[in-house]
Design a protein around this motif. Sequence first.
Motif, PDB file in Angstrom:
ATOM      1  N   SER A 163       0.829  -1.207   0.000  1.00 27.25           N
ATOM      2  CA  SER A 163       0.000   0.000   0.000  1.00 27.25           C
ATOM      3  C   SER A 163       0.866   1.262   0.000  1.00 27.25           C
ATOM      4  O   SER A 163       0.577   2.228  -0.719  1.00 27.25           O
ATOM      5  CB  SER A 163      -0.921  -0.002   1.221  1.00 27.25           C
ATOM      6  N   LEU A 164       1.933   1.244   0.792  1.00 28.75           N
ATOM      7  CA  LEU A 164       2.829   2.401   0.865  1.00 28.75           C
ATOM      8  C   LEU A 164       3.534   2.652  -0.464  1.00 28.75           C
ATOM      9  O   LEU A 164       3.855   3.797  -0.806  1.00 28.75           O
ATOM     10  CB  LEU A 164       3.865   2.188   1.976  1.00 28.75           C
ATOM     11  N   ARG A 165       3.762   1.600  -1.193  1.00 29.44           N
ATOM     12  CA  ARG A 165       4.400   1.729  -2.517  1.00 29.44           C
ATOM     13  C   ARG A 165       3.572   2.595  -3.462  1.00 29.44           C
ATOM     14  O   ARG A 165       4.099   3.200  -4.405  1.00 29.44           O
ATOM     15  CB  ARG A 165       4.571   0.353  -3.140  1.00 29.44           C
ATOM     16  N   LYS A 166       2.277   2.635  -3.216  1.00 30.52           N
ATOM     17  CA  LYS A 166       1.371   3.384  -4.087  1.00 30.52           C
ATOM     18  C   LYS A 166       1.173   4.820  -3.605  1.00 30.52           C
ATOM     19  O   LYS A 166       0.422   5.580  -4.212  1.00 30.52           O
ATOM     20  CB  LYS A 166       0.014   2.678  -4.151  1.00 30.52           C
ATOM     21  N   GLY A 167       1.817   5.176  -2.477  1.00 27.84           N
ATOM     22  CA  GLY A 167       1.659   6.510  -1.899  1.00 27.84           C
ATOM     23  C   GLY A 167       2.328   7.592  -2.720  1.00 27.84           C
ATOM     24  O   GLY A 167       3.117   7.318  -3.627  1.00 27.84           O
ATOM     25  N   PRO A 168       2.056   8.880  -2.388  1.00 25.71           N
ATOM     26  CA  PRO A 168       2.588  10.018  -3.149  1.00 25.71           C
ATOM     27  C   PRO A 168       4.111  10.130  -3.115  1.00 25.71           C
ATOM     28  O   PRO A 168       4.714  10.654  -4.038  1.00 25.71           O
ATOM     29  CB  PRO A 168       1.924  11.229  -2.479  1.00 25.71           C
ATOM     30  N   LYS A 169       4.742   9.638  -2.036  1.00 28.56           N
ATOM     31  CA  LYS A 169       6.197   9.742  -1.920  1.00 28.56           C
ATOM     32  C   LYS A 169       6.905   8.438  -2.273  1.00 28.56           C
ATOM     33  O   LYS A 169       8.106   8.309  -2.061  1.00 28.56           O
ATOM     34  CB  LYS A 169       6.575  10.152  -0.494  1.00 28.56           C
ATOM     35  N   SER A 170       6.169   7.491  -2.795  1.00 27.31           N
ATOM     36  CA  SER A 170       6.727   6.166  -3.021  1.00 27.31           C
ATOM     37  C   SER A 170       7.884   6.162  -4.017  1.00 27.31           C
ATOM     38  O   SER A 170       8.798   5.358  -3.926  1.00 27.31           O
ATOM     39  CB  SER A 170       5.633   5.206  -3.508  1.00 27.31           C
ATOM     40  N   ARG A 171       7.858   7.102  -4.986  1.00 23.57           N
ATOM     41  CA  ARG A 171       8.916   7.088  -6.004  1.00 23.57           C
ATOM     42  C   ARG A 171      10.294   7.405  -5.416  1.00 23.57           C
ATOM     43  O   ARG A 171      11.315   7.069  -6.011  1.00 23.57           O
ATOM     44  CB  ARG A 171       8.579   8.064  -7.130  1.00 23.57           C
ATOM     45  N   TYR A 172      10.304   8.078  -4.250  1.00 23.95           N
ATOM     46  CA  TYR A 172      11.579   8.385  -3.605  1.00 23.95           C
ATOM     47  C   TYR A 172      12.062   7.237  -2.718  1.00 23.95           C
ATOM     48  O   TYR A 172      13.219   7.242  -2.285  1.00 23.95           O
ATOM     49  CB  TYR A 172      11.441   9.657  -2.743  1.00 23.95           C
ATOM     50  N   LEU A 173      11.183   6.309  -2.438  1.00 24.30           N
ATOM     51  CA  LEU A 173      11.510   5.233  -1.493  1.00 24.30           C
ATOM     52  C   LEU A 173      11.324   3.844  -2.106  1.00 24.30           C
ATOM     53  O   LEU A 173      11.167   2.862  -1.390  1.00 24.30           O
ATOM     54  CB  LEU A 173      10.617   5.353  -0.240  1.00 24.30           C
ATOM     55  N   THR A 174      11.372   3.787  -3.425  1.00 22.97           N
ATOM     56  CA  THR A 174      11.141   2.518  -4.120  1.00 22.97           C
ATOM     57  C   THR A 174      12.105   1.427  -3.661  1.00 22.97           C
ATOM     58  O   THR A 174      11.698   0.299  -3.360  1.00 22.97           O
ATOM     59  CB  THR A 174      11.269   2.697  -5.646  1.00 22.97           C
ATOM     60  N   ASP A 175      13.377   1.759  -3.593  1.00 22.58           N
ATOM     61  CA  ASP A 175      14.380   0.767  -3.189  1.00 22.58           C
ATOM     62  C   ASP A 175      14.132   0.269  -1.768  1.00 22.58           C
ATOM     63  O   ASP A 175      14.284  -0.922  -1.481  1.00 22.58           O
ATOM     64  CB  ASP A 175      15.786   1.365  -3.286  1.00 22.58           C
TER      65      ASP A 175
END
Length: 201
Positions: A96-108
């Motif tokens: 679910s967090l992967r789909k959040g607004p900041k997920s692109r910065y925390l993908t790894d």
Amino acid sequence: MAYSLRIYSSLLVSLVPLFLFINHSDAGLRPRPRPSMKAKSKLINQICSKAENPSLCLKVLNSNPRSARADPKGLGRISIYMARKHAKQTSDLIASLRKGPKSRYLTDQYNVCAKVYGSAIGDLNGARQILLKKVLSPSDISTFRSRASSAFTRPVTCENAFEEILGPDEPSHEPPKLKQANDKFKGLCSILVEIGASLKS
């Protein structure tokens, strides 16, 4: 009169073996005494007093009615069930967090945590298979302890992934919900670590 007494005496003598046989057979059918609930409660208290989160340990074990008469293996199976359930819930949270607004910065970081919990579930499954055995060998106990310790340390890898973004001295980017989930999982797995210490072959 004497003749009647002899017949009566002979009848009693002939019934004695039958009585003894019935009594012996009945004794064999009686259930063996089981450890008292007080003794089992003492076992739970001993395990939880050494766990990382004693209150969580007591809550988990006392919430299941089977715990009252469970031995260390039984308590282990109950704890594994709860830990696996939480691990799957945490995996869903990560997705679910992967789909959040900041997920692109925390993908790894989320990828690391997803792998961590996948491995943790594998550790728990392996530990469960060991506890399904009727008799545990020293090797089984050693493997169980290794599995429990491995599952316990998995969330640390997830947490460290977030600290590596800016360094250990900077505020963590780990989402609060994930932090809570990691802490609870470590608490659940610490129960297994202590149960492993109490297992005997």
